[in-house]
Design a protein around this motif. Structure first.
Motif, PDB file in Angstrom:
ATOM      1  N   LEU A  55       0.870  -1.173   0.000  1.00  0.00           N
ATOM      2  CA  LEU A  55       0.000   0.000   0.000  1.00  0.00           C
ATOM      3  C   LEU A  55       0.913   1.230   0.000  1.00  0.00           C
ATOM      4  O   LEU A  55       1.610   1.500   0.987  1.00  0.00           O
ATOM      5  N   THR A  56       0.889   1.966  -1.107  1.00  0.00           N
ATOM      6  CA  THR A  56       1.867   3.030  -1.315  1.00  0.00           C
ATOM      7  C   THR A  56       1.155   4.350  -1.561  1.00  0.00           C
ATOM      8  O   THR A  56       0.379   4.487  -2.512  1.00  0.00           O
ATOM      9  N   VAL A  57       1.428   5.323  -0.707  1.00  0.00           N
ATOM     10  CA  VAL A  57       0.684   6.565  -0.716  1.00  0.00           C
ATOM     11  C   VAL A  57       1.115   7.467  -1.873  1.00  0.00           C
ATOM     12  O   VAL A  57       2.270   7.448  -2.310  1.00  0.00           O
ATOM     13  N   VAL A  58       0.169   8.229  -2.384  1.00  0.00           N
ATOM     14  CA  VAL A  58       0.478   9.292  -3.333  1.00  0.00           C
ATOM     15  C   VAL A  58       1.472  10.241  -2.656  1.00  0.00           C
ATOM     16  O   VAL A  58       1.300  10.584  -1.482  1.00  0.00           O
ATOM     17  N   PRO A  59       2.531  10.662  -3.345  1.00  0.00           N
ATOM     18  CA  PRO A  59       3.540  11.518  -2.705  1.00  0.00           C
ATOM     19  C   PRO A  59       2.920  12.742  -2.031  1.00  0.00           C
ATOM     20  O   PRO A  59       2.135  13.470  -2.635  1.00  0.00           O
ATOM     21  N   TYR A  60       3.269  12.926  -0.780  1.00  0.00           N
ATOM     22  CA  TYR A  60       2.663  13.951   0.057  1.00  0.00           C
ATOM     23  C   TYR A  60       3.588  15.147   0.229  1.00  0.00           C
ATOM     24  O   TYR A  60       4.791  15.094  -0.047  1.00  0.00           O
ATOM     25  N   TYR A  61       3.046  16.236   0.672  1.00  0.00           N
ATOM     26  CA  TYR A  61       3.739  17.458   1.075  1.00  0.00           C
ATOM     27  C   TYR A  61       4.377  18.205  -0.090  1.00  0.00           C
ATOM     28  O   TYR A  61       4.182  19.419  -0.230  1.00  0.00           O
ATOM     29  N   THR A  62       5.129  17.519  -0.943  1.00  0.00           N
ATOM     30  CA  THR A  62       5.775  18.200  -2.065  1.00  0.00           C
ATOM     31  C   THR A  62       4.790  18.572  -3.171  1.00  0.00           C
ATOM     32  O   THR A  62       5.105  19.389  -4.022  1.00  0.00           O
ATOM     33  N   ARG A  63       3.618  17.942  -3.184  1.00  0.00           N
ATOM     34  CA  ARG A  63       2.542  18.254  -4.114  1.00  0.00           C
ATOM     35  C   ARG A  63       3.015  18.252  -5.582  1.00  0.00           C
ATOM     36  O   ARG A  63       2.961  19.265  -6.270  1.00  0.00           O
ATOM     37  N   PRO A  64       3.469  17.102  -6.073  1.00  0.00           N
ATOM     38  CA  PRO A  64       3.882  17.020  -7.478  1.00  0.00           C
ATOM     39  C   PRO A  64       2.690  17.178  -8.410  1.00  0.00           C
ATOM     40  O   PRO A  64       1.536  17.096  -7.994  1.00  0.00           O
ATOM     41  N   SER A  65       2.975  17.391  -9.684  1.00  0.00           N
ATOM     42  CA  SER A  65       1.906  17.432 -10.680  1.00  0.00           C
ATOM     43  C   SER A  65       1.301  16.045 -10.827  1.00  0.00           C
ATOM     44  O   SER A  65       1.871  15.040 -10.376  1.00  0.00           O
ATOM     45  N   GLU A  66       0.150  15.973 -11.493  1.00  0.00           N
ATOM     46  CA  GLU A  66      -0.442  14.659 -11.756  1.00  0.00           C
ATOM     47  C   GLU A  66       0.503  13.805 -12.593  1.00  0.00           C
ATOM     48  O   GLU A  66       0.629  12.597 -12.369  1.00  0.00           O
ATOM     49  N   GLY A  72       3.696  13.930 -12.490  1.00  0.00           N
ATOM     50  CA  GLY A  72       4.731  13.472 -11.574  1.00  0.00           C
ATOM     51  C   GLY A  72       4.275  12.303 -10.727  1.00  0.00           C
ATOM     52  O   GLY A  72       5.041  11.361 -10.484  1.00  0.00           O
ATOM     53  N   VAL A  73       3.011  12.332 -10.284  1.00  0.00           N
ATOM     54  CA  VAL A  73       2.466  11.218  -9.513  1.00  0.00           C
ATOM     55  C   VAL A  73       2.437   9.948 -10.367  1.00  0.00           C
ATOM     56  O   VAL A  73       2.833   8.861  -9.909  1.00  0.00           O
ATOM     57  N   VAL A  74       1.986  10.075 -11.609  1.00  0.00           N
ATOM     58  CA  VAL A  74       1.919   8.908 -12.491  1.00  0.00           C
ATOM     59  C   VAL A  74       3.310   8.339 -12.718  1.00  0.00           C
ATOM     60  O   VAL A  74       3.527   7.117 -12.656  1.00  0.00           O
ATOM     61  N   GLU A  75       4.287   9.201 -12.959  1.00  0.00           N
ATOM     62  CA  GLU A  75       5.650   8.719 -13.184  1.00  0.00           C
ATOM     63  C   GLU A  75       6.232   8.090 -11.927  1.00  0.00           C
ATOM     64  O   GLU A  75       6.965   7.088 -11.999  1.00  0.00           O
ATOM     65  N   HIS A  76       5.931   8.658 -10.764  1.00  0.00           N
ATOM     66  CA  HIS A  76       6.357   8.076  -9.486  1.00  0.00           C
ATOM     67  C   HIS A  76       5.912   6.618  -9.383  1.00  0.00           C
ATOM     68  O   HIS A  76       6.728   5.720  -9.098  1.00  0.00           O
TER      69      HIS A  76
END
Length: 304
Positions: free
Chosen positions: A102-113, A115-119
């Protein structure tokens, strides 16, 4: 992998002197599986992983994995941060008995969508087990639209989502109507589990199920198998319990109830969380007692 049914994100019990209560954690794991859970989540938010030492986190996972192996149940382990590189390192060290991370969407740094997809694309490519994307914008500060959710759902080795957006919003409705058939969605908001199940969620990860596992397992099963009018009644009866358990920051009230019931040795939480107030604890105990009474009076173990 198949992600269906109820998964319980276990609290991490502590002794009154702030030590990990290993025996109580193991007993909780067996108890929720006895009461109908399909699996256990170790190191979810409810387990206070941010305040555990590395050794304690390993011990929690080892205990939960041992229970799941004994019971032929699925173990989901919380792992990941707002750093892609650090998340990859954490996932590489994942216990091999875990069925998913279970892996959380990157928090605090607020990447672009994007960036989230690439993460998640990078993590899914190297992770030894499937990923469950934990979409919880009120904790991360990063909301995702339907298009981004759909792109995440189509990444190989992404098995599904824990969807916890605090409502049934436009993005949720659009995503649920267009998501791939092999993408599981697990309801993660205790107050919104019923509408998300009605939209097609395959199961749920619910903190409230630490207290009333069988009732929440029945709720998930009844939305899946019917009758839907009974599912609605189940949900309406459980709402006061979820509201009471989340009246103060999770998992303080849940731990207070479990301690009062003798299931964990203390209600202790670690700072910056504070123990539940007397008022919140009393309200939650009354709500839990009401649910237990109805369960005892129900025919076949459901709250009909």
């Amino acid at each position: 992998m198949s992600l269906t049914g109820l998964y319980v994100p276990l609290v991490t019990p502590f002794t009154p002197t702030d030590e990990l209560a290993s025996d109580a954690l193991e007993a909780l794991g067996h108890a929720v599986l006895d009461d109908g859970a399909a699996g256990i989540v170790a190191l979810g938010t409810t387990g206070e992983p941010a305040t555990l030492t590395a050794a304690e986190r390993r011990r929690v996972v080892d205990i939960c994995a041992g229970v799941c192996v004994q019971r032929d149940a699925q173990l989901i382990v919380g792992a990941g941060s707002n750093s892609t590189a650090d998340s990859a390192d954490l996932l590489a060290d994942l216990d091999p008995r875990a069925a998913a991370a279970l892996t959380v969407v990157p928090y605090y740094t607020r990447p672009s969508e994007d960036g989230v997809v690439e993460h998640f694309r990078r993590l899914a490519a190297v992770n030894p087990v499937p990923l469950i994307v934990y979409n919880v914008p009120y904790r991360t500060g990063r909301s995702l639209g339907a298009d981004a959710l759909g792109r995440l759902a189509r990444i190989p080795n992404v098995a599904g989502f824990k969807h916890s957006v605090g409502s049934i919003d436009d993005a949720t409705i659009a995503f649920m109507s267009t998501r791939p058939a092999d993408c599981a969605v697990l309801a993660g908001d205790d107050l919104y589990v019923a509408p998300l199940l009605a939209l097609g969620a395959t199961g749920a990860i619910l903190a409230s199920a630490n207290v009333a596992t069988r009732a929440y397992a029945d709720l998930v099963t009844t939305w899946r198998d019917g009758p839907t009018d009974q599912a609605r009644r189940l949900n309406n009866r459980l709402l006061p319990l979820s509201q009471a358990l989340f009246a103060e920051p999770n998992p303080a009230v849940i731990k207070a109830v479990l301690s009062a019931h003798g299931r964990i040795p203390s209600p202790h939480v670690r700072l910056p969380l504070l123990p539940a107030s007397t008022q919140a604890t009393t309200s939650a105990l009354e709500a839990a007692e009401s649910i237990s009474f109805r369960e005892a009076a129900a025919v076949g173990g459901s709250l009909a």
